[in-house]
Design an enzyme around this catalytic site. Structure first.
Site, PDB file in Angstrom:
ATOM      1  N   ASN A 184       0.174  -4.310  -6.028  1.00 60.80           N
ATOM      2  CA  ASN A 184       0.212  -3.743  -4.677  1.00 60.80           C
ATOM      3  C   ASN A 184       1.667  -3.347  -4.420  1.00 60.80           C
ATOM      4  O   ASN A 184       2.478  -4.177  -4.028  1.00 60.80           O
ATOM      5  CB  ASN A 184      -0.248  -4.768  -3.649  1.00 60.80           C
ATOM      6  CG  ASN A 184      -1.709  -5.149  -3.865  1.00 60.80           C
ATOM      7  OD1 ASN A 184      -2.571  -4.284  -4.003  1.00 60.80           O
ATOM      8  ND2 ASN A 184      -1.978  -6.442  -3.924  1.00 60.80           N
ATOM      9  N   GLU A 268      -8.569  -1.550  -2.632  1.00 57.03           N
ATOM     10  CA  GLU A 268      -8.121  -2.414  -1.544  1.00 57.03           C
ATOM     11  C   GLU A 268      -7.002  -1.763  -0.724  1.00 57.03           C
ATOM     12  O   GLU A 268      -5.957  -2.365  -0.470  1.00 57.03           O
ATOM     13  CB  GLU A 268      -7.679  -3.775  -2.098  1.00 57.03           C
ATOM     14  CG  GLU A 268      -8.815  -4.489  -2.821  1.00 57.03           C
ATOM     15  CD  GLU A 268      -8.471  -5.892  -3.304  1.00 57.03           C
ATOM     16  OE1 GLU A 268      -7.310  -6.150  -3.646  1.00 57.03           O
ATOM     17  OE2 GLU A 268      -9.395  -6.736  -3.324  1.00 57.03           O
ATOM     18  N   ARG A 318     -21.052  -4.818  -4.762  1.00 56.65           N
ATOM     19  CA  ARG A 318     -19.683  -4.723  -5.279  1.00 56.65           C
ATOM     20  C   ARG A 318     -19.632  -4.837  -6.795  1.00 56.65           C
ATOM     21  O   ARG A 318     -18.820  -4.177  -7.448  1.00 56.65           O
ATOM     22  CB  ARG A 318     -18.839  -5.835  -4.634  1.00 56.65           C
ATOM     23  CG  ARG A 318     -17.497  -6.019  -5.279  1.00 56.65           C
ATOM     24  CD  ARG A 318     -16.637  -6.910  -4.438  1.00 56.65           C
ATOM     25  NE  ARG A 318     -15.457  -7.320  -5.167  1.00 56.65           N
ATOM     26  CZ  ARG A 318     -14.501  -8.104  -4.669  1.00 56.65           C
ATOM     27  NH1 ARG A 318     -14.612  -8.575  -3.435  1.00 56.65           N
ATOM     28  NH2 ARG A 318     -13.447  -8.432  -5.383  1.00 56.65           N
ATOM     29  N   ASP A 347     -14.308 -10.872  -9.204  1.00 56.15           N
ATOM     30  CA  ASP A 347     -12.877 -11.142  -9.042  1.00 56.15           C
ATOM     31  C   ASP A 347     -12.507 -12.561  -9.486  1.00 56.15           C
ATOM     32  O   ASP A 347     -12.292 -13.422  -8.633  1.00 56.15           O
ATOM     33  CB  ASP A 347     -12.499 -10.927  -7.565  1.00 56.15           C
ATOM     34  CG  ASP A 347     -10.999 -10.832  -7.364  1.00 56.15           C
ATOM     35  OD1 ASP A 347     -10.271 -10.744  -8.359  1.00 56.15           O
ATOM     36  OD2 ASP A 347     -10.567 -10.836  -6.197  1.00 56.15           O
ATOM     37  N   GLU A 375      -6.155 -18.386  -8.793  1.00 60.68           N
ATOM     38  CA  GLU A 375      -6.489 -18.037  -7.409  1.00 60.68           C
ATOM     39  C   GLU A 375      -7.779 -18.699  -6.925  1.00 60.68           C
ATOM     40  O   GLU A 375      -7.813 -19.282  -5.848  1.00 60.68           O
ATOM     41  CB  GLU A 375      -6.588 -16.510  -7.299  1.00 60.68           C
ATOM     42  CG  GLU A 375      -6.982 -16.027  -5.927  1.00 60.68           C
ATOM     43  CD  GLU A 375      -7.018 -14.504  -5.833  1.00 60.68           C
ATOM     44  OE1 GLU A 375      -6.678 -13.829  -6.823  1.00 60.68           O
ATOM     45  OE2 GLU A 375      -7.397 -14.006  -4.764  1.00 60.68           O
TER      46      GLU A 375
HETATM   47  C1  GCU Z   1      -7.739 -10.109  -5.739  1.00 60.51           C
HETATM   48  C2  GCU Z   1      -6.587 -10.790  -5.069  1.00 60.51           C
HETATM   49  C3  GCU Z   1      -5.600  -9.803  -4.512  1.00 60.51           C
HETATM   50  C4  GCU Z   1      -5.205  -8.794  -5.588  1.00 60.51           C
HETATM   51  C5  GCU Z   1      -6.437  -8.162  -6.185  1.00 60.51           C
HETATM   52  C6  GCU Z   1      -6.137  -7.272  -7.377  1.00 60.51           C
HETATM   53  O1  GCU Z   1      -8.563  -9.501  -4.797  1.00 60.51           O
HETATM   54  O2  GCU Z   1      -7.052 -11.635  -4.062  1.00 60.51           O
HETATM   55  O3  GCU Z   1      -4.503 -10.511  -4.048  1.00 60.51           O
HETATM   56  O4  GCU Z   1      -4.379  -7.831  -5.071  1.00 60.51           O
HETATM   57  O5  GCU Z   1      -7.288  -9.156  -6.653  1.00 60.51           O
HETATM   58  O6  GCU Z   1      -6.494  -7.677  -8.479  1.00 60.51           O
HETATM   59  O7  GCU Z   1      -5.604  -6.206  -7.239  1.00 60.51           O
END
Ligand code: GCU
Length: 643
Positions: A184, A268, A318, A347, A375
């Site tokens: 991100n 996302e 999903r 995920d 996670e």
């Molecule tokens: C999960 C995770 C996020 C991350 C995303 C990804 O959803 O919670 O924090 O950015 O994976 O793999 O891009």
């Protein structure tokens, strides 16, 4: 912050017969990697054997000979180690192979295996063995559970002794690529591709290079707008293409050891080609074209799904999204594009089927993405040794267009690198498994335990037992039979059965008073049909579906009898009681090592295990109570379930 040496925690060995080899080393060439290899051999000789190594000018008198051999069948990164006439010869077609060979030799010293008569050949199972760090420039780490970043702090890039220690640890386990910033990409991280951070990144990449590690950066697809003042990031717009070409020429010119870029696009909320009516191939190929003249690769993530779903809608799934988005593009990506695909369609849950994309794509390069940052598997407060899971995954069918494996890293600036001392087994194990897919999870655990804690049979046996118990235990006391989630929203720690049930993320368990699970057969969302035969039919049918994935694929009544003869509800109760008990046993096992392990480490782990035991009890009770309340079916064994 100070740091420890993890599995490179060398211990002095008395009266080791292999001393003789280490007194004199000869390296035929003097490339960067060979220099590192010689330095590593020297360190090991000093710290394990208490001798000073002499660098000699020819192979005749050498005890260890690092031999570059263009014709070596082991290739550039593979190696041959053999003992001949009282001399150990490590040979490879490349310097990196000599470095890996040297680390392998040192590992044998650590494991106290004799070097006499040694004859091994090893070719890496994966060309890319990669860590993905989700580190932010303010020093935080997304899903980081081991402190802050050692790459960034206060919007600056850090280059110091820890950079070297990191590279050394990673290389010793077989890692050859590292993406240092979060997928991100926001704020200043967008500027990592400009010369603002050029000097620090160049220095970092040079340190990495000494250990055979290619530096990668995550990039922001909207960079042409955010940095270049263009009014579009449309990948087919000529100005955008020109902008990327220039940006790539600039950064590759400054950082010769740059491998390329990792991209999270249209995922996302991150920008991507969809905004312009383009597809992922258009997006990836524009970047790839710009990177190609510099030998760069574009690693494009397939974690693309609708994160604005409505829980009322039972058709959108999903799990289907990755395949739907990328399968039609098979064969349309440029040669230097690699798709990076999460192991499962959701995920990083404790149990998921293998993503159908991995087997589906026929003409597209792939990297398998796993997560060692735990996670959803206890966030490095619970032990969850994931290598057995990765073994199952990587033994699967994705190998055809395999370019490698990437793991979301579990490191941070904690003294022990991984928060939980035992979580380092995942870091080490990921590297080792990606280098040598033949190794078993148990062999890796054993190597790691001996290298970390020294050779002590009781310690090794106990630690290996704990590691191997841990993933099954975690699976037992958390969400049942592949359904996943049931965690607290956002931070994802701890039980909350309905935490994601009415949310927008497509993460539902659909429990009612009669049963639980998502029907992903053709009567339901149709996801099972994304697999190639025979898997599609196997998953489609409740009778042939592997039971550990039963609730991922089917909505099942609580009274349904599993192959064990138990009803589903009884299975849920039993596994939750068992899992919590296993967690308690983990704590007892560790306690038995008091006095055999340094007090500092012993106490650190003990504290976490006590928490795990408590927390596993919380999981057990919340899940059992939830299902008891839904079903009103009592436990056959009459154990206490809160009402
Ligand atoms: C999960 C995770 C996020 C991350 C995303 C990804 O959803 O919670 O924090 O950015 O994976 O793999 O891009």
């Amino acid at each position: 912050m100070s740091y420890e040496n993890a599995w490179l925690n060398y211990r002095m060995r008395q009266d080791c017969r292999d001393k003789k080899y280490f007194s004199k080393v000869y390296a035929g060439d003097n490339c960067l990697y060979t220099q590192t290899a010689v330095r590593e051999l020297e360190i090991a000789a000093r710290e394990i054997l208490d001798i000073k190594t002499e660098r000699v000018g020819n192979c005749e008198t050498a005890g260890i000979w690092l031999k570059l051999d263009q014709n070596s069948e082991a290739g550039e990164e593979g190696y041959h180690i053999r003992e001949k006439d009282g001399r150990i010869i490590i040979s490879s077609a490349g310097g990196r192979g000599l470095l890996y060979g040297s680390f392998a030799l040192i590992r044998r010293l650590q494991l106290e295996q004799t070097l006499e008569g040694i004859c091994i050949e090893q070719v890496p199972s994966n060309p890319y063995r990669m860590l993905n760090h989700w580190d932010n420039m303010d020093g935080s780490i997304e899903r980081g559970y081991s402190g802050n970043s050692f790459f960034f702090q206060d919007e600056m890039v850090l280059v110091n002794e820890r950079t070297r220690a990191y590279a050394r640890l990673a290389a010793s386990a077989g890692i050859n690529a590292s993406v240092i910033n979060n997928v991100n990409v926001r704020g200043n991280a967008t500027k990592l591709i400009t010369d603002v951070y050029g000097e620090e990144l160049r220095q970092m990449s040079e340190i990495f290079a000494q250990y055979g590690i290619r530096l990668f950066l995550s990039l922001n697809f909207a960079a042409p707008m955010e940095l270049g003042n263009l009014d579009t990031a449309d990948p087919l717009d000529d100005r955008v293409k020109a902008w990327w070409k220039e940006a790539m020429a600039d950064i590759f010119g400054r950082i010769p050891n740059l491998g390329g870029f990792l991209v999270k696009a249209d995922s996302e909320g991150r920008p991507g080609p969809f905004t312009y009516g383009r597809d992922h191939a258009d997006g990836a190929n524009t970047l790839a074209e710009a990177a190609a003249p510099h030998g760069g690769v574009i690693i494009w993530r397939c974690f693309v799904y609708n994160c604005q779903q409505d829980w009322r809608d039972r058709k959108t799934d999903r799990a289907k999204a990755g395949y739907e988005n990328f399968m039609p593009l098979d064969g349309k990506f440029k040669e230097n594009v690699i798709l990076q695909i999460k192991n499962g369609p959701m995920d990083f849950q404790v149990r998921e089927p293998l993503s159908p994309l991995l087997d589906g794509l026929q003409d597209t390069n792939q990297i398998l993405e796993v997560q060692i940052a735990q996670e959803y598997t206890g966030q490095q407060r619970h032990i969850c040794y994931l290598i057995p899971m990765f073994k199952e995954i990587s033994d699967g069918s994705f190998r055809k267009n395999n370019w490698g494996m990437a793991a979301i890293s579990n490191t941070g600036n904690d003294e022990n690198w991984t928060g939980h001392d035992l979580a380092a087994a995942n870091l080490y194990g990921f590297g080792r498994l990606s280098f040598d897919s033949e190794l078993t999870a148990e062999e890796i655990a054993e190597e790691w335990a001996v290298c970390t804690f020294g050779k002590n049979e009781k310690v090794t046996k106990t630690v290996v037992k704990m590691l191997l118990m841990s993933w099954p235990a975690y699976e037992k006391y958390t969400s049942p039979l592949g359904i996943g989630w049931m965690v607290n929203p956002n931070h994802h720690y701890g039980p909350n059965v309905d935490g994601y049930e009415y949310d927008r993320w497509g993460t539902y368990h659909r429990a009612d008073h009669l049963g639980i699970g998502v029907d992903r057969s053709s009567r339901g969302t149709g996801y099972a049909r994304q697999y190639r035969e025979p898997l599609a039919s196997i998953y489609e049918n409740i009778l042939t579906c592997p039971e550990e994935l039963l609730l991922f694929f089917h909505h099942v009544p609580y009274t349904y009898r599993l192959r064990s003869g138990k009803t589903l509800i009884q299975h849920i109760y039993d596994t939750h009681f068992e899992g919590a008990q296993d967690a308690a046993e983990l704590a007892v096992l560790w306690d038995s090592l008091e006095g055999c392990i340094s007090e500092k480490v012993f106490e650190r782990v003990k504290k976490r295990l006590e928490h795990q035991k408590e927390h596993a009890g919380e999981w057990r009770d919340q899940i059992n109570t939830y299902f008891f309340r839904k079903s009103m079916i009592p436990d056959e064994k009459g154990r206490h379930i809160y009402e």
